[in-house]
Design an enzyme around this catalytic site. Structure first.
Site, PDB file in Angstrom:
ATOM      1  N   HIS A 465       0.836  -1.211   0.000  1.00 57.72           N
ATOM      2  CA  HIS A 465       0.000   0.000   0.000  1.00 57.72           C
ATOM      3  C   HIS A 465       0.869   1.259   0.000  1.00 57.72           C
ATOM      4  CE1 HIS A 465      -3.481   2.553   1.403  1.00 57.72           C
ATOM      5  NE2 HIS A 465      -2.460   3.284   1.833  1.00 57.72           N
ATOM      6  N   GLU A 466       1.769   1.350   0.972  1.00 59.77           N
ATOM      7  CA  GLU A 466       2.587   2.566   1.090  1.00 59.77           C
ATOM      8  C   GLU A 466       3.484   2.752  -0.128  1.00 59.77           C
ATOM      9  OE1 GLU A 466       1.909   4.791   3.144  1.00 59.77           O
ATOM     10  OE2 GLU A 466       0.657   3.643   4.528  1.00 59.77           O
ATOM     11  N   HIS A 469       2.024   4.746  -2.847  1.00 64.35           N
ATOM     12  CA  HIS A 469       2.199   6.203  -2.732  1.00 64.35           C
ATOM     13  C   HIS A 469       3.565   6.622  -3.280  1.00 64.35           C
ATOM     14  CE1 HIS A 469      -1.451   6.933  -0.535  1.00 64.35           C
ATOM     15  NE2 HIS A 469      -1.090   6.237   0.530  1.00 64.35           N
ATOM     16  N   HIS A 472       3.338   6.646  -6.985  1.00 65.94           N
ATOM     17  CA  HIS A 472       2.519   7.774  -7.443  1.00 65.94           C
ATOM     18  C   HIS A 472       3.429   8.999  -7.595  1.00 65.94           C
ATOM     19  CE1 HIS A 472      -1.828   9.602  -7.000  1.00 65.94           C
ATOM     20  NE2 HIS A 472      -1.252   9.932  -8.134  1.00 65.94           N
TER      21      HIS A 472
END
Length: 673
Positions: A465-466, A469, A472
């Site tokens: 998940h992290e 980021h 992104h």
């Protein structure tokens, strides 16, 4: 390296204040030059673009001066970085409310007929509208007296936010327990706990994730779980209760000054959701859908608790029929083992840290056509910090950016998991370019003297998940720093990272890419165990999501209407936990006081997690159909979703990728409802 990284952490405490003063002076000087341009000579380039160039320099130095408040091992550095953050925040608030600066932008638009017949790009026009919107959000349309009052309020809110977060990070609470009181917790986990030298045989449990989670999940002694949960629910209660409650009142006052009903109405006005009514109807819709399923799930858990009690020879006459908040993780895990034969202690043996990080990196590299290479960490703040470069394998290995990873807990460090976009990435039309830099901070299980760091499957999901980021930020292809990476609407920002969580539930990915036994990396997670893990994915899923809705509703309640309407946040939290999650927290606790999101940028926006899961589930449906490691789809995802950042409305981004509007059906399908 400094040319690429654009960071420069001060070498001494004294340097922090000196550099922050120089930064504000330089920025003021740059703004003065922009403001003094004659009205008739104003252009997009000398007014708006000039501001972005100034903002970039400010932001780069600001990151260097404030980031280590979250990561430094030196308390003096953390303190001065927090002080500087408060000073710069106050300065930024004052700058964003400068009438002369706002007038310069307004004049520029008037001089150029609002750019209606200009050859500005779509992104440039968005830059203009977002710049003006930023000033309007800060009350530039208000009379001077109200503006001054608003500035005072916003500055106080900012100061409170810094104090609130610092109190959570600085928490040193730890409880001492004997081996008997820790019964059920795996031996290697207990070995990772700090020893209590004053009581031989006792161990401390801190309130950091790697201590709390296994205790709540495995400890058979209910009194121990109760004590740990009470301490965790009371974290910072004394220091942060007044801060939280004062901030709610200040936010309401600010919203009213700005012409909004309340803070939730103000925040939602600028997001995808558009209104607080839409937030509340979304939350209520999901709540109604989930509650009947959660009631059934709780009934099963209560039956399991009673069954275990009676099997151990307990007296049916004296059985306590209550199902407590500190029972949840424990009996959920018992059910996982009994019904699905999934033992998380066995599972984590197949997730040694070095195998997992290599596997996660390989997944992202293969899917997004990128390559990561470890490089000497530039100005590392701790010996465990690592740095990687990220290049584009689809475009001659051109550099995309750099990222830091800092993954294990330590005193004073940010206590959850998050990514900081330290340096924004952009490439202007004239070729001027800056590479993004991000830092990922987590608190995974540390190695012990006898075993390497073994990650639970939950920690693998968190890592995936992290790192979403991070990617992104690395993938950004925008012209203006304002739109770099994760600079999107708050109710979209979690979409890419939540999307990547789905890879952690794919059989092939779990077996062949992410696993390898810590004693022999060639031994993969057994296929039958993986199948049982996937089958158990939605075990008690309605309880999990009702808990998310409870947090979102608490966040919404303290930011909707007048805060004078509720007595105190502790009572409100307990009532919502009882009514919504159907499982109240212990009396005397107030988990809102350590709910970092409330003063960490998610105020009135915690609904975003569930809201954006509807987007990520819609995107994953396409991957599920065409292959989770489909490179063509991966390239589309990178170019159409990750690369565009905030350069267009996120509703446009998601619709461009899907070819239609997203809906809730895909999400409900993924959770088996």
């Amino acid at each position: 390296m400094e040319e690429l990284i654009k960071l420069n952490f001060p070498k001494s405490v004294e340097e922090y204040k000196k550099q922050s003063e120089e930064l504000m002076e330089t920025y003021d000087k740059g703004l003065k030059e922009i403001i003094e341009i004659p009205k008739e000579k104003r252009t997009f380039a000398n007014t708006f673009e000039a501001t972005d160039k100034l903002d970039v320099k400010f932001r780069n130095i600001e990151s260097s001066l404030t980031f280590l408040a979250n990561a430094s091992t030196d308390e003096k550095v953390r303190d001065v970085a927090n002080e500087v953050e408060a000073t710069l925040s106050k300065y930024s608030i004052a700058t964003s409310m400068r009438e002369d600066l706002y007038q310069a932008y307004v004049d520029c638009c008037k001089q150029n007929n609002d750019f209606k017949e200009s050859d500005l790009s779509k992104e440039q026009l968005r830059y203009v509208s977002k710049t003006l919107e930023g000033f309007e959000k800060n009350g530039l349309q208000l009379p001077k007296e109200k503006r001054e009052k608003l500035k005072e309020i916003m500055t106080k809110i900012s100061d409170n936010s810094i104090k609130f977060s610092k109190n959570i990070a600085d928490d040193k609470t730890k409880l001492s327990f004997s081996m008997e009181q820790l019964n059920g917790i795996p031996k290697e986990t207990i070995e990772s706990f700090e020893k209590d030298e004053s009581k031989p045989g006792n161990y401390f449990i801190s309130l950091k994730y790697p201590d709390v989670i296994p205790t709540m999940k495995y400890c058979t002694v209910a009194e121990t779980r109760k004590a740990v949960e009470f301490a965790n629910g009371s974290k910072c209660i004394k220091e942060n209760t007044p801060i939280l409650e004062e901030t709610c009142k200040l936010r309401f006052e600010a919203a009213q000054l700005l012409g909004f009903k309340d803070w939730a109405s103000y925040k939602s006005n600028y997001l995808m959701v558009k209104s607080n009514d839409n937030i509340q109807s979304f939350e209520e819709r999901m709540r109604k859908l989930l509650t009947p399923h959660a009631v059934t799930e709780y009934d099963r858990l209560k039956q399991l608790k009673k069954k275990i009690y009676l099997e151990k020879g307990g007296n049916p006459e004296t059985y306590d029929d209550h199902y407590y908040s500190y029972d949840n993780a424990f009996y959920n895990n018992v059910m996982l083992v009994q019904d699905y034969q999934v033992d998380n202690n066995l599972v984590k043996e197949y997730f040694p840290f070095e195998v997992v990080i290599k596997g996660i990196f390989n997944c992202y590299q293969e899917l997004l056509n990128v390559k990561f290479t470890e490089v000497p960490a530039y100005q590392p703040w701790h010996e465990e910090v690592k740095m990687y470069s990220c290049v584009d394998t689809a475009d001659s290995n051109k550099l995309l950016g750099h990222f830091y990873i800092d993954l294990f807990p330590r005193e004073g460090k940010y206590s959850h998991a998050a990514v900081w976009p330290l340096i924004p990435g952009y490439e202007r039309a004239d070729g001027e370019k800056q590479y993004p830099v991000a830092a990922m901070l987590c608190n995974f299980t540390k190695p012990t003297p006898t075993t390497p760091s073994l990650l639970t499957h939950d920690e693998v999901v968190t890592f995936f998940h992290e790192f979403g980021h991070v990617m992104h930020n690395m993938s950004t292809k925008v012209h203006y720093s304002m739109f770099s990476g994760t600079s999107v609407e708050r109710d979209f920002v979690e979409c890419p990272s939540q999307l990547f969580e789905f890879w952690c539930w794919n059989k092939d990915v779990l077996v062949n890419k992410l696993s390898g036994h810590y004693k022999d990396h060639s031994k993969k997670l057994p296929t039958d165990l993986v199948e049982r893990m996937i089958a158990a994915k939605n075990l008690n899923v309605a309880i999990f999501y009702l808990r998310q809705i409870q947090l979102a509703l608490f966040d919404n309640a303290i930011h909707s209407g007048n805060p004078a309407n509720f007595t105190n946040t502790a009572d409100l939290y307990h009532r919502i936990a009882t009514d919504v999650a159907l499982n109240p927290n212990q009396k005397g606790t107030n988990p809102g006081c350590s709910f970092g999101h409330l003063l960490g940028g998610y105020d009135a926006q915690y609904y975003s997690y569930l809201y954006s899961e509807c987007f990520s589930a819609s995107i994953f449906e396409i991957f599920d159909k065409h292959g989770v490691m489909n490179k063509e789809l991966g390239a589309r995802l990178r170019n159409q979703v990750l690369a565009v950042g905030g350069s267009q409305p996120s509703s446009e981004t998601i619709e461009n990728f899907l070819g239609s509007k997203p809906n809730e059906a895909a999400f409900l399908k993924t959770i088996g409802l």
